[in-house]
Design a protein around this motif. Structure first.
Motif, PDB file in Angstrom:
ATOM      1  N   ARG A 184     -23.148 -26.821  15.993  1.00 30.17           N
ATOM      2  CA  ARG A 184     -24.222 -26.774  14.994  1.00 30.17           C
ATOM      3  C   ARG A 184     -23.696 -26.123  13.718  1.00 30.17           C
ATOM      4  O   ARG A 184     -23.131 -25.036  13.749  1.00 30.17           O
ATOM      5  N   ASP A 186     -24.996 -24.628  10.198  1.00 31.73           N
ATOM      6  CA  ASP A 186     -26.223 -24.222   9.525  1.00 31.73           C
ATOM      7  C   ASP A 186     -25.911 -23.172   8.461  1.00 31.73           C
ATOM      8  O   ASP A 186     -24.748 -22.946   8.118  1.00 31.73           O
ATOM      9  N   CYS A 215     -25.218 -31.073  15.243  1.00 29.42           N
ATOM     10  CA  CYS A 215     -26.465 -30.823  14.510  1.00 29.42           C
ATOM     11  C   CYS A 215     -26.109 -30.201  13.162  1.00 29.42           C
ATOM     12  O   CYS A 215     -25.325 -29.248  13.107  1.00 29.42           O
ATOM     13  N   VAL A 216     -26.655 -30.747  12.095  1.00 30.69           N
ATOM     14  CA  VAL A 216     -26.416 -30.200  10.754  1.00 30.69           C
ATOM     15  C   VAL A 216     -27.771 -29.944  10.103  1.00 30.69           C
ATOM     16  O   VAL A 216     -28.560 -30.859   9.908  1.00 30.69           O
ATOM     17  N   THR A 217     -28.039 -28.673   9.767  1.00 29.14           N
ATOM     18  CA  THR A 217     -29.311 -28.332   9.140  1.00 29.14           C
ATOM     19  C   THR A 217     -29.193 -28.458   7.619  1.00 29.14           C
ATOM     20  O   THR A 217     -28.093 -28.509   7.078  1.00 29.14           O
ATOM     21  N   THR A 218     -30.340 -28.490   6.954  1.00 28.93           N
ATOM     22  CA  THR A 218     -30.347 -28.643   5.491  1.00 28.93           C
ATOM     23  C   THR A 218     -29.593 -27.512   4.803  1.00 28.93           C
ATOM     24  O   THR A 218     -28.861 -27.731   3.834  1.00 28.93           O
ATOM     25  N   ASP A 219     -29.755 -26.280   5.328  1.00 31.11           N
ATOM     26  CA  ASP A 219     -29.110 -25.137   4.670  1.00 31.11           C
ATOM     27  C   ASP A 219     -27.614 -25.054   4.968  1.00 31.11           C
ATOM     28  O   ASP A 219     -26.927 -24.152   4.477  1.00 31.11           O
ATOM     29  N   ALA A 220     -27.088 -26.023   5.714  1.00 37.83           N
ATOM     30  CA  ALA A 220     -25.640 -26.054   5.972  1.00 37.83           C
ATOM     31  C   ALA A 220     -24.861 -26.400   4.707  1.00 37.83           C
ATOM     32  O   ALA A 220     -23.640 -26.283   4.681  1.00 37.83           O
TER      33      ALA A 220
END
Length: 228
Positions: A184, A186, A215-220
């Motif tokens: 992940r 983030d 998984c890649v979050t927006t804040d990454a």
């Protein structure tokens, strides 16, 4: 953590003397006593019997004996790859921070924290240099504390250790593109995580870095500011 101790003992008997142990992401909260029991250290209850394995064993420790530990350990060096800065007990201790992830209720967390504090105090009586407030002692349910106090280990940044031991810099110099990643990515990935360590090294030589993740979050996006 008993199985880790079994692996160490087997390796020692077969001639290994330098160990690199990665800690963190465990499902344990026994303060590392299982590992130590496998290596011959004794954690005894009121009747002089070895306490049970697992976190519950901490509850019954009344006496700690070190004289029957595997003697070959004295010739070994232990380097612990650890990017966790939690201490053993208290508000940022392993029980309170990681216990809920392992299914612990608030009542269990309070109990385990108390048991770990008692274990640390008893350890200090036997090994005066033991310090439960060193960052990283709470890693892997307290195994960081066991490794530092009982095996005289050196705690180091995980990614820096891996980069050094794999001679990654030599490979990076010759590469066109560097590919890294983790489960992940983030907004916290830039704080000591492996992909950023790799990117930092790659940027030293002006190499392009691409990271893949489950998984890649927006804040990454902040990872882009750190070389990816």
């Amino acid at each position: 953590t008993y199985g880790v101790g079994q692996m160490i003992k087997d390796a020692v008997i077969k001639g290994c003397r330098k160990f690199i142990i990665g800690i963190g992401g465990s499902a344990t909260n026994d303060g590392g006593i299982g590992m130590l029991q496998a290596l011959g250290f004794e954690f005894l209850d009121a009747n002089g019997v070895q306490v049970a394995r697992g976190g519950q064993g901490l509850r019954d420790i009344k006496n700690i004996r070190t004289e029957n530990a595997e003697p070959l350990l004295k010739g070994c060096s232990f380097y612990v790859a650890c990017d966790v800065t939690n201490v053993l007990c208290g508000e940022t201790g392993c029980s309170r921070i990681y216990g809920p992830q392992k299914g612990a209720t608030p009542e269990m967390i309070a109990q385990m924290d108390e048991w770990l504090a008692n274990y640390a105090a008893l350890t200090k009586e036997v090994l005066p240099a033991a310090d439960a407030l060193i960052p990283g002692t709470g890693a892997a349910g307290g195994m960081g504390f066991a490794l530092l106090a009982y095996l005289n280990a050196t705690l180091v940044s995980g990614v820096e250790l891996v980069i050094r031991e794999t001679a990654l810099e030599e490979h990076v110099k010759e590469a066109d593109v560097i590919v890294t990643g983790e489960g992940r990515l983030d907004g916290q990935s830039y704080m000591g995580k492996a992909p950023i360590g790799v990117a930092k090294l790659a940027k030293k030589y002006g190499k392009k870095v691409i990271a893949f993740s489950g998984c890649v979050t927006t804040d990454a996006e902040i990872c882009n500011e750190h070389g990816i």
